[in-house]
Write a protein that holds these residues in place. Structure first.
Motif, PDB file in Angstrom:
ATOM      1  N   ASP A 173     -60.847 -36.103 -70.704  1.00 61.48           N
ATOM      2  CA  ASP A 173     -62.251 -36.353 -71.016  1.00 61.48           C
ATOM      3  C   ASP A 173     -62.724 -37.664 -70.392  1.00 61.48           C
ATOM      4  OD1 ASP A 173     -62.030 -34.091 -72.537  1.00 61.48           O
ATOM      5  OD2 ASP A 173     -62.381 -35.060 -74.465  1.00 61.48           O
ATOM      6  N   PHE A 174     -61.880 -38.688 -70.469  1.00 62.21           N
ATOM      7  CA  PHE A 174     -62.170 -39.995 -69.881  1.00 62.21           C
ATOM      8  C   PHE A 174     -62.529 -39.825 -68.408  1.00 62.21           C
ATOM      9  CE2 PHE A 174     -60.702 -44.641 -70.256  1.00 62.21           C
ATOM     10  CZ  PHE A 174     -61.230 -45.032 -69.040  1.00 62.21           C
ATOM     11  N   ALA A 175     -61.662 -39.149 -67.663  1.00 62.06           N
ATOM     12  CA  ALA A 175     -61.879 -38.985 -66.220  1.00 62.06           C
ATOM     13  C   ALA A 175     -63.148 -38.202 -65.924  1.00 62.06           C
ATOM     14  CB  ALA A 175     -60.674 -38.296 -65.592  1.00 62.06           C
ATOM     15  N   ALA A 176     -63.408 -37.150 -66.703  1.00 64.54           N
ATOM     16  CA  ALA A 176     -64.608 -36.342 -66.467  1.00 64.54           C
ATOM     17  C   ALA A 176     -65.871 -37.129 -66.770  1.00 64.54           C
ATOM     18  CB  ALA A 176     -64.554 -35.072 -67.317  1.00 64.54           C
ATOM     19  N   ASN A 177     -65.858 -37.933 -67.832  1.00 62.93           N
ATOM     20  CA  ASN A 177     -67.009 -38.792 -68.122  1.00 62.93           C
ATOM     21  C   ASN A 177     -67.263 -39.781 -66.994  1.00 62.93           C
ATOM     22  OD1 ASN A 177     -66.544 -39.119 -71.736  1.00 62.93           O
ATOM     23  ND2 ASN A 177     -67.757 -37.656 -70.598  1.00 62.93           N
ATOM     24  N   VAL A 178     -66.190 -40.373 -66.466  1.00 69.34           N
ATOM     25  CA  VAL A 178     -66.348 -41.331 -65.372  1.00 69.34           C
ATOM     26  C   VAL A 178     -66.903 -40.632 -64.137  1.00 69.34           C
ATOM     27  CG1 VAL A 178     -65.119 -42.870 -63.789  1.00 69.34           C
ATOM     28  CG2 VAL A 178     -64.589 -42.916 -66.239  1.00 69.34           C
ATOM     29  N   GLU A 179     -66.398 -39.439 -63.843  1.00 66.41           N
ATOM     30  CA  GLU A 179     -66.940 -38.684 -62.706  1.00 66.41           C
ATOM     31  C   GLU A 179     -68.428 -38.429 -62.901  1.00 66.41           C
ATOM     32  OE1 GLU A 179     -63.168 -36.045 -61.051  1.00 66.41           O
ATOM     33  OE2 GLU A 179     -64.741 -35.082 -62.216  1.00 66.41           O
ATOM     34  N   GLY A 180     -68.800 -38.028 -64.107  1.00 71.86           N
ATOM     35  CA  GLY A 180     -70.210 -37.760 -64.374  1.00 71.86           C
ATOM     36  C   GLY A 180     -71.063 -38.997 -64.219  1.00 71.86           C
ATOM     37  N   SER A 181     -70.583 -40.096 -64.736  1.00 69.04           N
ATOM     38  CA  SER A 181     -71.316 -41.347 -64.614  1.00 69.04           C
ATOM     39  C   SER A 181     -71.472 -41.758 -63.154  1.00 69.04           C
ATOM     40  CB  SER A 181     -70.581 -42.439 -65.399  1.00 69.04           C
ATOM     41  OG  SER A 181     -71.226 -43.683 -65.272  1.00 69.04           O
ATOM     42  N   LYS A 182     -70.407 -41.611 -62.392  1.00 61.95           N
ATOM     43  CA  LYS A 182     -70.441 -42.029 -60.986  1.00 61.95           C
ATOM     44  C   LYS A 182     -71.393 -41.157 -60.175  1.00 61.95           C
ATOM     45  CE  LYS A 182     -67.423 -43.239 -57.130  1.00 61.95           C
ATOM     46  NZ  LYS A 182     -66.037 -43.251 -56.621  1.00 61.95           N
ATOM     47  N   MET A 183     -71.452 -39.876 -60.496  1.00 58.55           N
ATOM     48  CA  MET A 183     -72.367 -39.006 -59.782  1.00 58.55           C
ATOM     49  C   MET A 183     -73.813 -39.415 -60.024  1.00 58.55           C
ATOM     50  SD  MET A 183     -73.188 -36.573 -57.823  1.00 58.55           S
ATOM     51  CE  MET A 183     -74.201 -35.137 -57.521  1.00 58.55           C
ATOM     52  N   ALA A 184     -74.158 -39.666 -61.284  1.00 59.11           N
ATOM     53  CA  ALA A 184     -75.517 -40.093 -61.587  1.00 59.11           C
ATOM     54  C   ALA A 184     -75.849 -41.393 -60.856  1.00 59.11           C
ATOM     55  CB  ALA A 184     -75.677 -40.263 -63.091  1.00 59.11           C
ATOM     56  N   PHE A 185     -74.897 -42.310 -60.828  1.00 60.12           N
ATOM     57  CA  PHE A 185     -75.093 -43.560 -60.090  1.00 60.12           C
ATOM     58  C   PHE A 185     -75.331 -43.290 -58.616  1.00 60.12           C
ATOM     59  CE2 PHE A 185     -72.604 -46.495 -57.344  1.00 60.12           C
ATOM     60  CZ  PHE A 185     -73.504 -47.549 -57.316  1.00 60.12           C
ATOM     61  N   SER A 186     -74.545 -42.388 -58.025  1.00 66.84           N
ATOM     62  CA  SER A 186     -74.655 -42.135 -56.585  1.00 66.84           C
ATOM     63  C   SER A 186     -76.032 -41.608 -56.212  1.00 66.84           C
ATOM     64  CB  SER A 186     -73.577 -41.151 -56.134  1.00 66.84           C
ATOM     65  OG  SER A 186     -73.899 -39.820 -56.475  1.00 66.84           O
ATOM     66  N   LEU A 187     -76.653 -40.876 -57.117  1.00 66.92           N
ATOM     67  CA  LEU A 187     -77.957 -40.286 -56.818  1.00 66.92           C
ATOM     68  C   LEU A 187     -79.080 -41.316 -56.827  1.00 66.92           C
ATOM     69  CD1 LEU A 187     -77.707 -36.928 -58.789  1.00 66.92           C
ATOM     70  CD2 LEU A 187     -77.737 -37.214 -56.313  1.00 66.92           C
ATOM     71  N   VAL A 188     -78.879 -42.439 -57.497  1.00 62.57           N
ATOM     72  CA  VAL A 188     -79.932 -43.453 -57.564  1.00 62.57           C
ATOM     73  C   VAL A 188     -79.549 -44.751 -56.870  1.00 62.57           C
ATOM     74  CG1 VAL A 188     -80.808 -42.494 -59.723  1.00 62.57           C
ATOM     75  CG2 VAL A 188     -79.150 -44.359 -59.799  1.00 62.57           C
ATOM     76  N   SER A 189     -78.341 -44.829 -56.332  1.00 64.66           N
ATOM     77  CA  SER A 189     -77.876 -46.098 -55.764  1.00 64.66           C
ATOM     78  C   SER A 189     -78.715 -46.537 -54.569  1.00 64.66           C
ATOM     79  CB  SER A 189     -76.398 -45.998 -55.368  1.00 64.66           C
ATOM     80  OG  SER A 189     -76.195 -44.980 -54.393  1.00 64.66           O
ATOM     81  N   ASP A 190     -79.180 -45.587 -53.764  1.00 65.14           N
ATOM     82  CA  ASP A 190     -80.004 -45.961 -52.604  1.00 65.14           C
ATOM     83  C   ASP A 190     -81.301 -46.630 -53.043  1.00 65.14           C
ATOM     84  OD1 ASP A 190     -78.145 -45.021 -50.854  1.00 65.14           O
ATOM     85  OD2 ASP A 190     -79.203 -43.172 -50.364  1.00 65.14           O
ATOM     86  N   PHE A 191     -81.867 -46.162 -54.158  1.00 68.64           N
ATOM     87  CA  PHE A 191     -83.119 -46.758 -54.642  1.00 68.64           C
ATOM     88  C   PHE A 191     -82.870 -48.174 -55.163  1.00 68.64           C
ATOM     89  CE2 PHE A 191     -83.469 -42.114 -55.481  1.00 68.64           C
ATOM     90  CZ  PHE A 191     -84.370 -41.829 -54.467  1.00 68.64           C
ATOM     91  N   ALA A 192     -81.722 -48.387 -55.794  1.00 66.08           N
ATOM     92  CA  ALA A 192     -81.390 -49.736 -56.261  1.00 66.08           C
ATOM     93  C   ALA A 192     -81.112 -50.654 -55.079  1.00 66.08           C
ATOM     94  CB  ALA A 192     -80.181 -49.684 -57.187  1.00 66.08           C
ATOM     95  N   ALA A 193     -80.364 -50.150 -54.088  1.00 63.85           N
ATOM     96  CA  ALA A 193     -80.007 -50.975 -52.930  1.00 63.85           C
ATOM     97  C   ALA A 193     -81.232 -51.374 -52.121  1.00 63.85           C
ATOM     98  CB  ALA A 193     -79.018 -50.218 -52.047  1.00 63.85           C
ATOM     99  N   ALA A 194     -82.301 -50.587 -52.209  1.00 66.36           N
ATOM    100  CA  ALA A 194     -83.522 -50.878 -51.448  1.00 66.36           C
ATOM    101  C   ALA A 194     -84.293 -52.062 -52.028  1.00 66.36           C
ATOM    102  CB  ALA A 194     -84.419 -49.651 -51.406  1.00 66.36           C
ATOM    103  N   GLN A 195     -83.880 -52.555 -53.200  1.00 68.34           N
ATOM    104  CA  GLN A 195     -84.608 -53.654 -53.843  1.00 68.34           C
ATOM    105  C   GLN A 195     -84.066 -55.020 -53.417  1.00 68.34           C
ATOM    106  OE1 GLN A 195     -87.283 -52.767 -55.467  1.00 68.34           O
ATOM    107  NE2 GLN A 195     -86.700 -50.615 -55.204  1.00 68.34           N
ATOM    108  N   GLY A 196     -83.901 -55.206 -52.113  1.00 70.95           N
ATOM    109  CA  GLY A 196     -83.503 -56.504 -51.586  1.00 70.95           C
ATOM    110  C   GLY A 196     -82.019 -56.787 -51.746  1.00 70.95           C
ATOM    111  N   ASP A 197     -81.656 -58.027 -51.483  1.00 67.84           N
ATOM    112  CA  ASP A 197     -80.247 -58.427 -51.502  1.00 67.84           C
ATOM    113  C   ASP A 197     -79.633 -58.288 -52.894  1.00 67.84           C
ATOM    114  OD1 ASP A 197     -80.423 -58.984 -48.823  1.00 67.84           O
ATOM    115  OD2 ASP A 197     -80.673 -61.156 -49.095  1.00 67.84           O
ATOM    116  N   ASP A 198     -80.404 -58.601 -53.920  1.00 69.25           N
ATOM    117  CA  ASP A 198     -79.876 -58.503 -55.280  1.00 69.25           C
ATOM    118  C   ASP A 198     -79.543 -57.055 -55.631  1.00 69.25           C
ATOM    119  OD1 ASP A 198     -80.108 -61.214 -55.598  1.00 69.25           O
ATOM    120  OD2 ASP A 198     -81.973 -61.116 -56.762  1.00 69.25           O
ATOM    121  N   GLY A 199     -80.418 -56.128 -55.240  1.00 68.22           N
ATOM    122  CA  GLY A 199     -80.154 -54.721 -55.507  1.00 68.22           C
ATOM    123  C   GLY A 199     -78.931 -54.227 -54.760  1.00 68.22           C
TER     124      GLY A 199
END
Length: 409
Positions: free
Chosen positions: A321-347
């Motif tokens: 369950d631990f591993a599956a939760n982490v996979e799920g969390s990482k996938m959600a992060f991957s889908l929005v990471s480009d939008f966060a990275a676009a917010q300058g050096d801090d993002g």
């Protein structure tokens, strides 16, 4: 199981460049990259196994007898980077994607259930492609890709639960024990979806202590779990106080049939929901903030249950369950990471920190096994193992908690 009521999360094992589907004109597809796909009952034939980066179109024809789907998957074989669904027998539909260089997989899913057929490697060469488009449109595509993943996970969950219940109801406990943690992984990757549906998650995934505390009938995965891993005479419930055998008796065949059938029915309800307009509307209303919050919520699931060994109290299969939760969390992060990275050096720095946190946590988990080959059981972890996982989890949770506000800047 937890009490969070947030929609968002999906799963992958690695984060790569986001491939956005359905947002480009058909005329932009290079003639040399035109691809045809033939879906049958047991095959998924793609006209080529390679292509050049850029806009690709997969013209999918269904020559089978059931409605089918076509998927383009990332190199981990799990993340959906493009899909087209509801292709009726004899009909054709086109999936159009902007494909970055890398390795992918193609597959079809006749009947829109199960793992699919004809999974084949697909390589894209060439240079990285800049993706143009309005910010709002790109964010909607991220939400749509998440919706596609959730549907895929539930479509896999349905037959897997059927197999688990069949073994459980027939008294084949050995098979049921083997299936139990594997089946639950599909659910754990998308658990916040069921949690958003009122009493559905309690029926599917409440622990005994939670059901008793809320005065609910105890059903679902963990009710079956206790039958499969009969508690020892000196064992305590998850509250650490109540003797496990107090007011407890193994289920009769008739009771097993009732518990098993209830789980099948509840998973069918989840399947119907994720294929409904209400599900898409719920995701649309939360947008990328819902995905970001989902990444946080799934990591919270680990921190409040799996890392303590309280989730799968009888079986000790918490690391699955631990591993599956982490996979799920990482996938959600991957889908929005480009939008966060676009917010300058801090993002960009925040994205790098979060990405590194996932990598460190995954590497530590890998020393104890994998979802593919199985993990050690929770009681086999040493105190040092638990401390290491807890420290890595906390190190990731802190920057991840900043993700939503960064995405929305």
């Amino acid at each position: 199981m937890n009490t969070h009521r947030l929609v968002g999360a999906a799963a992958l094992a690695g984060v790569g460049a986001l491939v956005l589907a359905g947002c480009v004109a058909r005329a932009d597809v290079a003639a040399s990259d035109a691809l045809t796909v033939t879906s049958t009952a047991d095959g998924c034939e793609v006209s080529a196994a390679t292509a050049t980066s850029g806009t690709l179109a997969f013209d999918v024809t269904n020559e089978g007898d059931e409605v089918t789907e076509f998927y383009l998957l990332a190199d981990d074989g799990l993340r959906i980077v493009g899909e087209v669904e509801n292709i009726a027998p004899g009909a054709s539909r086109t999936l159009t994607v902007v494909a970055q260089p890398g390795e992918y997989f193609t597959l079809c899913k006749p009947g829109m259930l199960g793992e699919g057929v004809g999974r084949t490697g697909f390589s894209v060469s060439g240079d990285a492609v800049a993706i143009d488009g309005e910010d709002a449109e790109l964010k909607q595509q991220a939400v749509d890709l998440y919706a596609a993943f959730v549907k895929d996970q539930v479509e896999n969950l349905v037959p897997q639960v059927d197999a688990l219940v069949t073994a459980y109801e027939s008294g084949d406990d050995g098979t049921a024990k083997t299936l139990f943690p594997q089946v639950r992984a599909y659910y754990e990757r998308i658990e916040p979806i069921a949690e958003a549906l009122g009493d559905l998650d309690p029926k599917i995934d409440y622990r005994e202590v939670d059901a008793v505390a809320e005065g609910l009938d105890w059903t679902g995965f963990h009710r079956i779990e206790k039958d499969l891993w009969v508690p020892a005479q000196d064992a305590l419930n998850a509250d650490g106080e109540t003797p496990a055998w107090q007011d407890w008796a193994p289920s009769t065949p008739e009771e097993r049939a009732a518990f098993g059938d209830q789980l099948v029915s509840d998973i069918a309800e989840l399947d119907a929901y994720v294929h409904s307009d209400d599900f898409q509307a719920a995701l649309d209303s939360q947008g990328v903030a819902g995905l970001s919050n989902g990444a946080i919520a799934l990591l919270d699931e680990v921190a409040t249950g799996k890392i303590t060994g309280e989730e799968d109290w009888w079986s000790g299969t918490d690391l699955w369950d631990f591993a599956a939760n982490v996979e799920g969390s990482k996938m959600a992060f991957s889908l929005v990471s480009d939008f966060a990275a676009a917010q300058g050096d801090d993002g960009a720095a925040l994205v790098d920190e979060i990405d590194g946190g996932y990598t460190a946590l995954e590497e530590s988990l890998a020393t104890h096994g994998s979802l593919a080959s199985g993990f050690i059981f929770y009681p086999e972890l040493t105190d040092a193992d638990k401390r290491e996982l807890t420290d890595l989890l906390n190190a990731l949770a802190e920057p991840l908690s900043q993700l939503t506000v960064t995405v929305l800047e």
